[in-house]
Design a protein around this motif. Structure first.
Motif, PDB file in Angstrom:
ATOM      1  N   ALA A 158      36.752   2.662 142.705  1.00 17.88           N
ATOM      2  CA  ALA A 158      36.818   2.526 141.250  1.00 17.88           C
ATOM      3  C   ALA A 158      38.100   3.128 140.695  1.00 17.88           C
ATOM      4  O   ALA A 158      38.644   2.655 139.692  1.00 17.88           O
ATOM      5  CB  ALA A 158      35.604   3.178 140.606  1.00 17.88           C
ATOM      6  N   LEU A 159      38.591   4.175 141.348  1.00 19.78           N
ATOM      7  CA  LEU A 159      39.827   4.824 140.902  1.00 19.78           C
ATOM      8  C   LEU A 159      41.073   4.078 141.384  1.00 19.78           C
ATOM      9  O   LEU A 159      42.092   4.046 140.684  1.00 19.78           O
ATOM     10  CB  LEU A 159      39.875   6.267 141.413  1.00 19.78           C
ATOM     11  CG  LEU A 159      38.919   7.253 140.745  1.00 19.78           C
ATOM     12  CD1 LEU A 159      38.871   8.561 141.530  1.00 19.78           C
ATOM     13  CD2 LEU A 159      39.339   7.509 139.303  1.00 19.78           C
ATOM     14  N   LYS A 160      40.964   3.488 142.580  1.00 16.17           N
ATOM     15  CA  LYS A 160      42.114   2.794 143.163  1.00 16.17           C
ATOM     16  C   LYS A 160      41.676   1.428 143.688  1.00 16.17           C
ATOM     17  O   LYS A 160      41.530   1.221 144.895  1.00 16.17           O
ATOM     18  CB  LYS A 160      42.722   3.623 144.290  1.00 16.17           C
ATOM     19  CG  LYS A 160      43.303   4.949 143.816  1.00 16.17           C
ATOM     20  CD  LYS A 160      43.933   5.721 144.969  1.00 16.17           C
ATOM     21  CE  LYS A 160      44.520   7.038 144.479  1.00 16.17           C
ATOM     22  NZ  LYS A 160      45.136   7.816 145.609  1.00 16.17           N
ATOM     23  N   PRO A 161      41.452   0.471 142.781  1.00 18.50           N
ATOM     24  CA  PRO A 161      41.027  -0.868 143.220  1.00 18.50           C
ATOM     25  C   PRO A 161      42.145  -1.567 143.983  1.00 18.50           C
ATOM     26  O   PRO A 161      43.326  -1.213 143.852  1.00 18.50           O
ATOM     27  CB  PRO A 161      40.720  -1.576 141.899  1.00 18.50           C
ATOM     28  CG  PRO A 161      41.560  -0.878 140.890  1.00 18.50           C
ATOM     29  CD  PRO A 161      41.597   0.564 141.317  1.00 18.50           C
ATOM     30  N   ALA A 162      41.776  -2.548 144.777  1.00 20.82           N
ATOM     31  CA  ALA A 162      42.760  -3.326 145.514  1.00 20.82           C
ATOM     32  C   ALA A 162      43.606  -4.151 144.546  1.00 20.82           C
ATOM     33  O   ALA A 162      43.220  -4.372 143.394  1.00 20.82           O
ATOM     34  CB  ALA A 162      42.051  -4.245 146.510  1.00 20.82           C
ATOM     35  N   SER A 163      44.757  -4.586 145.008  1.00 23.62           N
ATOM     36  CA  SER A 163      45.596  -5.469 144.207  1.00 23.62           C
ATOM     37  C   SER A 163      45.155  -6.907 144.433  1.00 23.62           C
ATOM     38  O   SER A 163      44.938  -7.332 145.577  1.00 23.62           O
ATOM     39  CB  SER A 163      47.073  -5.312 144.606  1.00 23.62           C
ATOM     40  OG  SER A 163      47.519  -3.995 144.344  1.00 23.62           O
ATOM     41  N   GLY A 164      45.001  -7.658 143.369  1.00 25.70           N
ATOM     42  CA  GLY A 164      44.585  -9.052 143.505  1.00 25.70           C
ATOM     43  C   GLY A 164      44.216  -9.640 142.164  1.00 25.70           C
ATOM     44  O   GLY A 164      44.019  -8.913 141.184  1.00 25.70           O
ATOM     45  N   SER A 165      44.099 -10.955 142.127  1.00 24.14           N
ATOM     46  CA  SER A 165      43.779 -11.653 140.873  1.00 24.14           C
ATOM     47  C   SER A 165      42.354 -12.196 140.871  1.00 24.14           C
ATOM     48  O   SER A 165      42.012 -13.037 140.052  1.00 24.14           O
ATOM     49  CB  SER A 165      44.761 -12.805 140.667  1.00 24.14           C
ATOM     50  OG  SER A 165      44.727 -13.701 141.773  1.00 24.14           O
ATOM     51  N   TRP A 166      41.500 -11.694 141.765  1.00 18.39           N
ATOM     52  CA  TRP A 166      40.142 -12.214 141.886  1.00 18.39           C
ATOM     53  C   TRP A 166      39.343 -11.991 140.606  1.00 18.39           C
ATOM     54  O   TRP A 166      39.437 -10.950 139.960  1.00 18.39           O
ATOM     55  CB  TRP A 166      39.412 -11.539 143.051  1.00 18.39           C
ATOM     56  CG  TRP A 166      40.172 -11.534 144.324  1.00 18.39           C
ATOM     57  CD1 TRP A 166      40.485 -12.591 145.122  1.00 18.39           C
ATOM     58  CD2 TRP A 166      40.739 -10.376 144.962  1.00 18.39           C
ATOM     59  NE1 TRP A 166      41.204 -12.175 146.209  1.00 18.39           N
ATOM     60  CE2 TRP A 166      41.380 -10.819 146.140  1.00 18.39           C
ATOM     61  CE3 TRP A 166      40.770  -9.015 144.663  1.00 18.39           C
ATOM     62  CZ2 TRP A 166      42.035  -9.961 147.016  1.00 18.39           C
ATOM     63  CZ3 TRP A 166      41.420  -8.149 145.514  1.00 18.39           C
ATOM     64  CH2 TRP A 166      42.041  -8.617 146.671  1.00 18.39           C
ATOM     65  N   LEU A 167      38.530 -12.980 140.293  1.00 20.58           N
ATOM     66  CA  LEU A 167      37.631 -12.889 139.149  1.00 20.58           C
ATOM     67  C   LEU A 167      36.179 -13.088 139.554  1.00 20.58           C
ATOM     68  O   LEU A 167      35.276 -12.878 138.739  1.00 20.58           O
ATOM     69  CB  LEU A 167      37.997 -13.939 138.094  1.00 20.58           C
ATOM     70  CG  LEU A 167      39.346 -13.759 137.400  1.00 20.58           C
ATOM     71  CD1 LEU A 167      39.654 -14.981 136.552  1.00 20.58           C
ATOM     72  CD2 LEU A 167      39.345 -12.491 136.545  1.00 20.58           C
ATOM     73  N   PHE A 168      35.968 -13.495 140.799  1.00 22.73           N
ATOM     74  CA  PHE A 168      34.623 -13.807 141.281  1.00 22.73           C
ATOM     75  C   PHE A 168      34.464 -13.297 142.714  1.00 22.73           C
ATOM     76  O   PHE A 168      35.449 -13.151 143.445  1.00 22.73           O
ATOM     77  CB  PHE A 168      34.364 -15.320 141.291  1.00 22.73           C
ATOM     78  CG  PHE A 168      34.666 -16.017 139.996  1.00 22.73           C
ATOM     79  CD1 PHE A 168      33.677 -16.164 139.036  1.00 22.73           C
ATOM     80  CD2 PHE A 168      35.928 -16.537 139.745  1.00 22.73           C
ATOM     81  CE1 PHE A 168      33.943 -16.823 137.843  1.00 22.73           C
ATOM     82  CE2 PHE A 168      36.209 -17.193 138.560  1.00 22.73           C
ATOM     83  CZ  PHE A 168      35.208 -17.336 137.600  1.00 22.73           C
ATOM     84  N   TYR A 169      33.229 -13.067 143.108  1.00 22.61           N
ATOM     85  CA  TYR A 169      32.914 -12.841 144.520  1.00 22.61           C
ATOM     86  C   TYR A 169      31.520 -13.359 144.786  1.00 22.61           C
ATOM     87  O   TYR A 169      30.667 -13.404 143.896  1.00 22.61           O
ATOM     88  CB  TYR A 169      33.030 -11.365 144.913  1.00 22.61           C
ATOM     89  CG  TYR A 169      32.185 -10.414 144.112  1.00 22.61           C
ATOM     90  CD1 TYR A 169      30.860 -10.165 144.462  1.00 22.61           C
ATOM     91  CD2 TYR A 169      32.718  -9.744 143.024  1.00 22.61           C
ATOM     92  CE1 TYR A 169      30.077  -9.285 143.733  1.00 22.61           C
ATOM     93  CE2 TYR A 169      31.950  -8.857 142.289  1.00 22.61           C
ATOM     94  CZ  TYR A 169      30.630  -8.630 142.649  1.00 22.61           C
ATOM     95  OH  TYR A 169      29.867  -7.755 141.913  1.00 22.61           O
ATOM     96  N   VAL A 170      31.305 -13.781 146.018  1.00 19.68           N
ATOM     97  CA  VAL A 170      30.011 -14.324 146.427  1.00 19.68           C
ATOM     98  C   VAL A 170      29.652 -13.716 147.777  1.00 19.68           C
ATOM     99  O   VAL A 170      30.467 -13.719 148.703  1.00 19.68           O
ATOM    100  CB  VAL A 170      30.055 -15.862 146.553  1.00 19.68           C
ATOM    101  CG1 VAL A 170      28.716 -16.390 147.072  1.00 19.68           C
ATOM    102  CG2 VAL A 170      30.411 -16.501 145.229  1.00 19.68           C
ATOM    103  N   THR A 171      28.445 -13.181 147.877  1.00 25.24           N
ATOM    104  CA  THR A 171      27.970 -12.662 149.157  1.00 25.24           C
ATOM    105  C   THR A 171      27.477 -13.838 149.981  1.00 25.24           C
ATOM    106  O   THR A 171      26.393 -14.372 149.757  1.00 25.24           O
ATOM    107  CB  THR A 171      26.848 -11.633 148.945  1.00 25.24           C
ATOM    108  OG1 THR A 171      27.339 -10.582 148.112  1.00 25.24           O
ATOM    109  CG2 THR A 171      26.396 -11.055 150.278  1.00 25.24           C
ATOM    110  N   ILE A 172      28.303 -14.262 150.917  1.00 22.92           N
ATOM    111  CA  ILE A 172      28.007 -15.433 151.740  1.00 22.92           C
ATOM    112  C   ILE A 172      26.881 -15.160 152.719  1.00 22.92           C
ATOM    113  O   ILE A 172      26.012 -16.005 152.948  1.00 22.92           O
ATOM    114  CB  ILE A 172      29.274 -15.882 152.504  1.00 22.92           C
ATOM    115  CG1 ILE A 172      30.411 -16.191 151.532  1.00 22.92           C
ATOM    116  CG2 ILE A 172      28.963 -17.088 153.387  1.00 22.92           C
ATOM    117  CD1 ILE A 172      30.122 -17.342 150.597  1.00 22.92           C
ATOM    118  N   ASP A 173      26.901 -13.969 153.314  1.00 25.33           N
ATOM    119  CA  ASP A 173      25.909 -13.607 154.319  1.00 25.33           C
ATOM    120  C   ASP A 173      25.382 -12.210 154.021  1.00 25.33           C
ATOM    121  O   ASP A 173      25.969 -11.212 154.437  1.00 25.33           O
ATOM    122  CB  ASP A 173      26.533 -13.646 155.716  1.00 25.33           C
ATOM    123  CG  ASP A 173      25.512 -13.500 156.830  1.00 25.33           C
ATOM    124  OD1 ASP A 173      24.413 -12.966 156.559  1.00 25.33           O
ATOM    125  OD2 ASP A 173      25.812 -13.912 157.966  1.00 25.33           O
TER     126      ASP A 173
END
Length: 316
Positions: free
Chosen positions: A272-287
């Motif tokens: 939460a303090l150091k999130p990854a760099s990226g432009s993601w807006l969605f995520y899906v738990t595939i498995d």
């Protein structure tokens, strides 16, 4: 009453909820001789209920779902408190206070109401000012040794004290300021990350999705917050759940929920303090069984991930 009956009664109200796969981590509650009083921190690890010999193992008490119960040993012998052995209990990462109080009640023989009352007593808990009197999120995960003479307030205060150490280790206050958030908001984000992530390596990415959506004034639309507001457990929120008017329904309301939805561990706080760099807006738990999550930065890619998940599980 033996530990089987105590824990069965504790979890009975949650037994009908949809449950995800077992998280595969275990918590052991070991009886010890009463040679020491007070509470000693050991390590952060796993979950919460099976009695095996002199060891009580509480299984499956994650923030997502309660576990099953079986066993034969007494966790709290019917003797005077000062003559009972100490027990060691581990608070799982992401465990909600409502779950924690029931486990502690079962192990100590004290009513849940006593823990609920202690949780509202700022003079006992030692919460930092930015907690605003909220204990959820501040009962830090870890393994604790409970003396039979400890009061509910003393037990919870020790968990808050361990949170204080974690806050220093992660530089929470300064990190929150740099992120343009309050420490309570960071803990709220961390609690969502803890609930949503299937694997520690995905936590910084999930945190980035949360920040990206907040920055774009998008609703978070996170199932774990909805379920928390309804006091439910499961892999995802159902259609009828999304109609809830709870302040934790991030499908209807913008911004963060009003408080943490569980008690996050170090990894989630750091994410939460150091999130990854990226432009993601969605995520899906595939498995869900393997905790595999995939990320997308567009609605079209998100739709493809949903189709991949549904195809894998035969829902389409």
């Amino acid at each position: 009453m033996n530990i089987e009956n105590l824990l069965r009664e504790t979890l009975a109200d949650m037994a009908d909820e949809e449950r995800p796969p077992a998280p595969g981590r275990y918590l052991q509650v070991r009886e010890r001789r009463p040679r020491r009083r007070g509470l000693a921190l050991v390590t952060a690890s796993a979950v919460a209920a099976l009695a095996v010999g002199s060891t009580v193992v509480v299984q499956g008490m994650s923030s997502r779902a309660p576990g099953d119960v079986a066993g034969q040993q007494n966790a709290v012998p019917h003797v005077a408190p000062e003559r009972r052995p100490a027990v060691t209990v581990t608070v799982v990462e992401g465990m909600r206070l409502s779950q924690l109080f029931k486990v502690l009640s079962s192990l100590t023989g004290r009513p849940v109401a006593e823990f609920e009352k202690a949780a509202k007593d700022d003079t006992v808990l030692g919460l930092p000012p930015y907690a605003k009197g909220i204990l959820e999120g501040f009962a830090f995960p870890g393994t604790y040794e409970l003396s039979p003479t400890m009061s509910p307030g003393e037990i919870l205060r020790a968990m808050v004290a361990r949170f204080g150490q974690a806050a220093e280790d992660t530089n929470l206050v300064d990190g929150a300021r740099r992120a343009g958030r309050t420490p309570l908001e960071i803990l709220t984000i961390a609690s969502i990350v803890q609930a949503e992530a299937g694997r520690p390596e995905d936590m910084p990415k999930i945190a980035r999705v949360i920040y990206n959506r907040l920055n774009r004034k998008m609703r978070l639309e996170v199932g774990s917050t909805v379920l928390y507001g309804l006091d439910k457990y499961g892999v995802s929120a159902k259609r009828e759940d999304l109609k809830s008017r709870s302040p934790y329904n991030t499908y209807r309301r913008f911004g963060l929920p009003p408080s943490p939805i569980g008690n996050p561990g170090d990894d989630a706080i750091r994410a939460a303090l150091k999130p990854a760099s990226g432009s993601w807006l969605f995520y899906v738990t595939i498995d869900p069984k393997k905790g595999i999550t995939k990320f997308a930065d567009s609605q079209s890619d998100f739709t493809k991930l949903v189709e991949e998940r549904d195809k894998k599980h035969g829902t389409r």
